[in-house]
Design an enzyme around this catalytic site. Structure first.
Site, short mmCIF file in Angstrom:
data_model
loop_
_atom_site.label_atom_id
_atom_site.label_comp_id
_atom_site.label_asym_id
_atom_site.label_seq_id
_atom_site.Cartn_x
_atom_site.Cartn_y
_atom_site.Cartn_z
N CYS A 128 0.82 -1.22 0.00
CA CYS A 128 0.00 0.00 0.00
C CYS A 128 0.85 1.27 0.00
CB CYS A 128 -0.95 0.00 1.19
SG CYS A 128 -2.08 -1.38 1.20
N HIS A 154 -3.21 7.30 2.23
CA HIS A 154 -3.55 5.99 1.65
C HIS A 154 -4.97 5.66 2.07
CE1 HIS A 154 -3.87 1.93 0.60
NE2 HIS A 154 -3.75 1.47 1.83
N ASN A 170 -9.97 -0.11 -0.55
CA ASN A 170 -8.50 -0.08 -0.51
C ASN A 170 -7.95 -0.70 -1.79
OD1 ASN A 170 -5.79 -0.35 0.01
ND2 ASN A 170 -6.04 -1.21 2.07
N1 ACO Z 1 -18.86 -7.96 8.91
C1 ACO Z 1 -19.32 -8.17 10.14
N2 ACO Z 1 -18.53 -8.49 11.19
C2 ACO Z 1 -17.22 -8.59 10.94
C3 ACO Z 1 -16.67 -8.39 9.68
C4 ACO Z 1 -17.54 -8.06 8.63
N3 ACO Z 1 -17.11 -7.84 7.37
N4 ACO Z 1 -15.33 -8.56 9.75
C5 ACO Z 1 -15.04 -8.87 11.03
N5 ACO Z 1 -16.19 -8.89 11.75
C6 ACO Z 1 -16.35 -9.18 13.18
C7 ACO Z 1 -15.23 -10.02 13.74
O1 ACO Z 1 -15.48 -11.39 13.43
C8 ACO Z 1 -15.34 -9.73 15.20
O2 ACO Z 1 -16.41 -10.48 15.72
P1 ACO Z 1 -16.30 -11.12 17.20
O3 ACO Z 1 -16.16 -9.94 18.13
O4 ACO Z 1 -17.60 -11.85 17.33
O5 ACO Z 1 -15.10 -12.01 17.18
C9 ACO Z 1 -15.77 -8.26 15.24
O6 ACO Z 1 -16.28 -7.97 13.92
C10 ACO Z 1 -14.65 -7.31 15.57
O7 ACO Z 1 -13.50 -7.67 14.80
P2 ACO Z 1 -12.20 -6.79 14.79
O8 ACO Z 1 -11.22 -7.35 13.81
O9 ACO Z 1 -11.74 -6.53 16.19
O10 ACO Z 1 -12.83 -5.43 14.20
P3 ACO Z 1 -12.18 -4.03 14.07
O11 ACO Z 1 -12.99 -3.04 14.77
O12 ACO Z 1 -10.70 -4.05 14.35
O13 ACO Z 1 -12.34 -3.74 12.50
C11 ACO Z 1 -11.00 -3.82 10.53
C12 ACO Z 1 -11.76 -4.61 11.56
C13 ACO Z 1 -11.98 -2.94 9.76
C14 ACO Z 1 -10.32 -4.78 9.59
C15 ACO Z 1 -9.95 -2.93 11.25
O14 ACO Z 1 -9.20 -3.70 12.14
C16 ACO Z 1 -9.04 -2.25 10.29
O15 ACO Z 1 -9.43 -1.42 9.53
N6 ACO Z 1 -7.74 -2.59 10.34
C17 ACO Z 1 -6.80 -2.03 9.40
C18 ACO Z 1 -6.65 -3.00 8.31
C19 ACO Z 1 -6.32 -2.42 6.98
O16 ACO Z 1 -6.64 -1.31 6.64
N7 ACO Z 1 -5.69 -3.25 6.17
C20 ACO Z 1 -5.48 -2.93 4.83
C21 ACO Z 1 -4.12 -3.14 4.41
S1 ACO Z 1 -2.95 -2.15 5.21
C22 ACO Z 1 -3.32 -0.72 4.77
O17 ACO Z 1 -3.75 -0.51 3.66
C23 ACO Z 1 -3.18 0.32 5.75
#
Ligand code: ACO
Length: 312
Positions: A113, A239, A269
């Protein structure tokens, strides 16, 4: 010695995947996706549509925008993480597609990214050294190649697309790619990486935590290095990983939200294409104007992160 932007172009695949489309195929909701990521739609390339196909269209549009042909370009640097072929590079294949006949060099940069910032870093070095007159910088990704529709925590996050920018050497150091900084920490490779079977392995919460600190760190570093403050910056193009990451980074830097270009709601993304697509979008929609200064922070797998300062 510097550069100036003389052309840009972009390509987004025709198919638009909405959050409601995801609701039909996995256990998720529009509400969850919007609240956690700010994403509403993303473009999905067709099965037979490749990174090179998308990159070549964006490149031709940038040439049309500049009123040039491919033989007016001295080098292509392509940021991509998702090429279908291990070799040759996407950049060289784009040269071939567009009929280049001057044996000009082309290569790819794999910075995930942060790839387009790494590509800008390379371009700036070539301009500073006075080695090339015109460089085309491409960001092109088919991230959906890696999407596992059984993994709801990553499947909804990514989209496909390509953008291209043409920079020309300039004697002024105050336009085009003014400054860049790139960093990497391979010790945290495990946080976010591709797997041997071409899937995405990601610790979302940890990635989130690093993104909200690394992007402001790179942005602060480059402002200090260039001797400017937030008030001197007209726009930030972060980004486009996640709206919460974008807003939190802006808050840490003290930038008002109305100075931020946001396309993550529409494109999701697109990794190494994200910043190039976002700039094209802002120029197409007359949001960013000639003469304005843009701060470009990015973060991604590696870990890699960095920032660029660009004057349009
Ligand atoms: N729909 C519904 N529920 C979901 C989904 C979905 N698509 N995905 C995950 N969940 C659930 C999980 O299973 C979890 O459930 P549980 O509590 O019953 O176990 C709950 O949601 C919370 O999961 P977390 O992973 O803790 O959720 P979080 O608030 O951290 O959000 C996310 C997840 C959006 C991926 C966040 O962590 C994030 O944005 N991280 C950055 C990742 C990123 O941007 N990566 C891209 C590449 S790197 C870059 O470009 C910067």
């Amino acid at each position: 010695m510097g550069s100036r932007l003389i052309g840009y172009g972009s390509y987004l695949p025709e198919k638009i995947m909405t959050n409601q489309d995801f609701e039909k195929i996995m256990d998720t909701t529009d509400e969850w996706i919007v609240q956690r990521t700010g994403m509403r739609t993303r473009h999905f390339a067709a099965d037979n549509e490749t990174v090179v196909d998308m990159a070549a269209v964006a490149a031709q549009r940038a040439l049309d925008n500049a009123g040039m042909t491919i033989d007016d370009i001295d080098m292509i640097i392509c940021a991509t993480t998702s090429p279908e072929l291990d070799f040759p590079s996407v950049g060289v294949q784009v040269l071939g597609r567009l009929g280049a006949s001057r044996n000009q060099p082309a290569f790819d940069v794999r910075g995930a990214c942060t790839g387009y910032i790494y590509a800008m870093h390379c371009a700036r070095a070539f301009f500073t050294a006075g080695m090339h007159q015109r460089i085309m910088l491409i960001g092109a990704e088919k991230m959906t190649r890696f999407v596992d529709f059984n993994d709801r925590s990553t499947a909804v996050l990514f989209g496909d697309g390509a953008g291209a920018l043409i920079f020309e050497h300039s004697s002024s150091g105050y336009s085009g790619i003014i400054d860049t900084v790139v960093m990497a920490d391979g010790r945290e490779f495990d946080m976010l990486h591709g797997t041997p079977d071409h899937k995405i392995a990601m610790n979302g919460p940890e990635t989130y935590k690093r993104a909200v600190t690394c992007m402001p760190e790179a942005a602060s570093y480059i402002m200090e290095h260039a001797g400017i403050s937030a008030d001197n910056v007209d726009w930030i193009i972060p980004h486009q990983a996640n709206l919460r990451i974008i807003n939190s980074g802006a808050q840490r830097l003290g930038f008002p939200l109305n100075k931020i270009i946001v396309t993550v709601d529409k494109h999701a993304n697109t990794s190494g294409a994200s910043g190039v697509l976002a700039l094209s979008y802002a120029l197409d929609n007359d949001i960013i104007k000639k003469g304005q200064l843009i701060l470009y922070p990015a973060f991604g797998s590696g870990l890699t992160w960095g920032a660029a300062l660009i004057r349009i």
